[in-house]
Design a protein around this motif. Structure first.
Motif, PDB file in Angstrom:
ATOM      1  N   THR A  28      -2.357  -0.905   4.797  1.00 23.62           N
ATOM      2  CA  THR A  28      -2.704   0.447   5.241  1.00 23.62           C
ATOM      3  C   THR A  28      -1.461   1.327   5.292  1.00 23.62           C
ATOM      4  O   THR A  28      -1.470   2.474   4.826  1.00 23.62           O
ATOM      5  CB  THR A  28      -3.360   0.405   6.640  1.00 23.62           C
ATOM      6  N   VAL A  29      -0.385   0.776   5.838  1.00 26.92           N
ATOM      7  CA  VAL A  29       0.885   1.507   5.905  1.00 26.92           C
ATOM      8  C   VAL A  29       1.391   1.825   4.503  1.00 26.92           C
ATOM      9  O   VAL A  29       1.840   2.944   4.224  1.00 26.92           O
ATOM     10  CB  VAL A  29       1.931   0.685   6.686  1.00 26.92           C
ATOM     11  N   LYS A  32      -0.615   4.682   3.041  1.00 29.13           N
ATOM     12  CA  LYS A  32      -0.261   5.947   3.702  1.00 29.13           C
ATOM     13  C   LYS A  32       1.078   6.475   3.186  1.00 29.13           C
ATOM     14  O   LYS A  32       1.247   7.669   2.946  1.00 29.13           O
ATOM     15  CB  LYS A  32      -0.207   5.750   5.225  1.00 29.13           C
ATOM     16  N   THR A  35       0.728   7.917  -0.338  1.00 26.21           N
ATOM     17  CA  THR A  35      -0.143   9.081  -0.541  1.00 26.21           C
ATOM     18  C   THR A  35       0.178  10.261   0.374  1.00 26.21           C
ATOM     19  O   THR A  35      -0.517  11.276   0.335  1.00 26.21           O
ATOM     20  CB  THR A  35      -1.616   8.686  -0.333  1.00 26.21           C
ATOM     21  N   SER A  36       1.218  10.134   1.208  1.00 28.78           N
ATOM     22  CA  SER A  36       1.539  11.215   2.141  1.00 28.78           C
ATOM     23  C   SER A  36       3.046  11.354   2.315  1.00 28.78           C
ATOM     24  O   SER A  36       3.784  10.370   2.255  1.00 28.78           O
ATOM     25  CB  SER A  36       0.877  10.960   3.495  1.00 28.78           C
ATOM     26  N   GLU A  38       4.130  12.740   5.104  1.00 33.34           N
ATOM     27  CA  GLU A  38       4.198  12.951   6.551  1.00 33.34           C
ATOM     28  C   GLU A  38       5.148  11.976   7.235  1.00 33.34           C
ATOM     29  O   GLU A  38       5.697  12.266   8.299  1.00 33.34           O
ATOM     30  CB  GLU A  38       2.785  12.796   7.139  1.00 33.34           C
ATOM     31  N   PHE A  39       5.353  10.810   6.613  1.00 30.45           N
ATOM     32  CA  PHE A  39       6.110   9.751   7.276  1.00 30.45           C
ATOM     33  C   PHE A  39       7.475   9.546   6.621  1.00 30.45           C
ATOM     34  O   PHE A  39       7.623   9.625   5.400  1.00 30.45           O
ATOM     35  CB  PHE A  39       5.317   8.443   7.223  1.00 30.45           C
ATOM     36  N   THR A  42       8.410   3.112   6.988  1.00 33.79           N
ATOM     37  CA  THR A  42       7.400   2.170   7.478  1.00 33.79           C
ATOM     38  C   THR A  42       7.235   2.242   9.000  1.00 33.79           C
ATOM     39  O   THR A  42       6.120   2.362   9.515  1.00 33.79           O
ATOM     40  CB  THR A  42       7.770   0.736   7.061  1.00 33.79           C
ATOM     41  N   CYS A  45       5.611   5.423  10.126  1.00 37.07           N
ATOM     42  CA  CYS A  45       4.183   5.433   9.784  1.00 37.07           C
ATOM     43  C   CYS A  45       3.370   4.625  10.794  1.00 37.07           C
ATOM     44  O   CYS A  45       2.318   5.071  11.259  1.00 37.07           O
ATOM     45  CB  CYS A  45       3.990   4.870   8.375  1.00 37.07           C
ATOM     46  N   THR A  49       0.666   6.330  13.310  1.00 38.72           N
ATOM     47  CA  THR A  49      -0.727   5.899  13.138  1.00 38.72           C
ATOM     48  C   THR A  49      -1.289   5.341  14.438  1.00 38.72           C
ATOM     49  O   THR A  49      -2.410   5.672  14.843  1.00 38.72           O
ATOM     50  CB  THR A  49      -0.823   4.832  12.034  1.00 38.72           C
ATOM     51  N   ASP A  53      -4.399   7.039  16.256  1.00 36.40           N
ATOM     52  CA  ASP A  53      -5.684   6.338  16.140  1.00 36.40           C
ATOM     53  C   ASP A  53      -5.756   5.028  16.909  1.00 36.40           C
ATOM     54  O   ASP A  53      -6.784   4.349  16.878  1.00 36.40           O
ATOM     55  CB  ASP A  53      -5.986   6.044  14.661  1.00 36.40           C
TER      56      ASP A  53
END
Length: 295
Positions: A28-29, A32, A35-36, A38-39, A42, A45, A49, A53
């Motif tokens: 998942t990391v 992310k 595709t982003s 934002e981070f 690792t 992220c 996250t 969430d």
């Protein structure tokens, strides 16, 4: 007593469940980060996250790989078990005849490729979609499109299974090193008079085997992905992976070697813990099944 196909299948499935449970958060990391923007890395992220969430955010989307990976590993270990009966002498594991064990490991790819190859083809096609240019909603939608576009029949099967031989090559080579390295390390880690090593040693052996698996799989995996995603594959790459490798060399020279190892760090970050859990789950399941009479 030789291990039965049923025990190999069930224990391999248990290993697959453990692999997904441990490896999915890191996967998942990885997605992310890919595709982003934002981070920053690792750790960042994971922190963001979990803050947004909760820990369940790291396990989002786990059902799909759980349903897919579990039977895949069941088939993989069953194929390895069959390979052992074909290629290994009775003393192959006591005397560490690694070439025989490697052949048995490579044989497991015959069991998994018919299911894995079309799945990899669809996965790779979906992964190269960009935001704002999402043509397909998911594997089913893409599969229907490819089938219809090719005219169905043999042509449809051919386009959906593009990269079949590349997948078989990748997994044969990787599994040869995966199982032979595990059996070698397992033998070294087993105390005198015992049948198997302890849990911690099993984790180390399994994790290291995962590293060996992907160290040899990544070059083939990159060639396979390019082969499976290029819209003009059949015309552009008539000799499959050899044609892809030749094109990369023409374009990049010796830089093609480093290009074949693209994504190495991200894969290795997940490889050790996920495969450590896989083999611990497998060995634990084998002991449990032995205890209830399923040998």
């Amino acid at each position: 007593m030789p291990q039965s196909a049923l025990q190999s299948f069930l224990a391999g499935g248990a290993g697959g469940v453990c692999l997904v449970a441990v490896g999915h958060p890191l996967d998942t990391v990885k997605v992310k980060l890919q595709t982003s923007t934002e981070f920053s890395g690792t750790a960042d992220c994971i922190k963001k996250t979990v803050a947004k969430d909760g820990f369940k955010g790291l396990y989002r989307g786990m059902a799909a790989p759980l349903y897919g990976v579990t039977p895949m590993y069941a088939l993989c270990f069953m194929g390895y078990g069959t390979g052992k009966t074909i290629f290994c002498d009775e003393d192959a594991f006591d005397k560490l005849k690694l070439h025989q064990i490697a052949m048995a490991g490579a044989f497991s790819a015959i069991y998994t490729t018919p299911i894995l190859a079309p799945g990899e083809r669809l996965k790779c096609m979906l992964q190269i979609q960009t935001e704002g240019n999402t043509k397909f909603k998911g594997p089913s939608d893409l599969g229907k499109h490819l089938w219809k576009e090719s005219g169905g029949g043999i042509a449809g099967l051919r386009t959906i299974n593009r990269g079949f031989c590349a997948t078989l090559t990748r997994d044969s080579v990787a599994s040869a090193f995966y199982f032979s390295s595990y059996e070698y390390l397992k033998k070294l880690a087993t105390p005198e008079g015992e049948k198997s090593p302890g849990s911690l040693s099993t984790l180390v052996c399994g994790g290291t085997a995962g590293i060996f698996n992907w160290a040899f799989a990544i070059p083939f995996d990159n060639l396979k992905s390019k082969l499976q995603t290029d819209p003009n594959t059949f015309e552009k790459y008539p000799n499959g992976m050899r044609s892809v490798a030749a094109e990369m060399y023409r374009q990049q020279g010796f830089g093609a070697v480093s290009a074949m190892y693209r994504g190495f760090s991200a894969v290795m970050l997940r490889a050790f813990p996920a495969n450590a859990a896989c083999f611990l789950g497998y060995e634990t399941a084998v002991k449990f099944l032995d205890g209830i009479g399923i040998h």
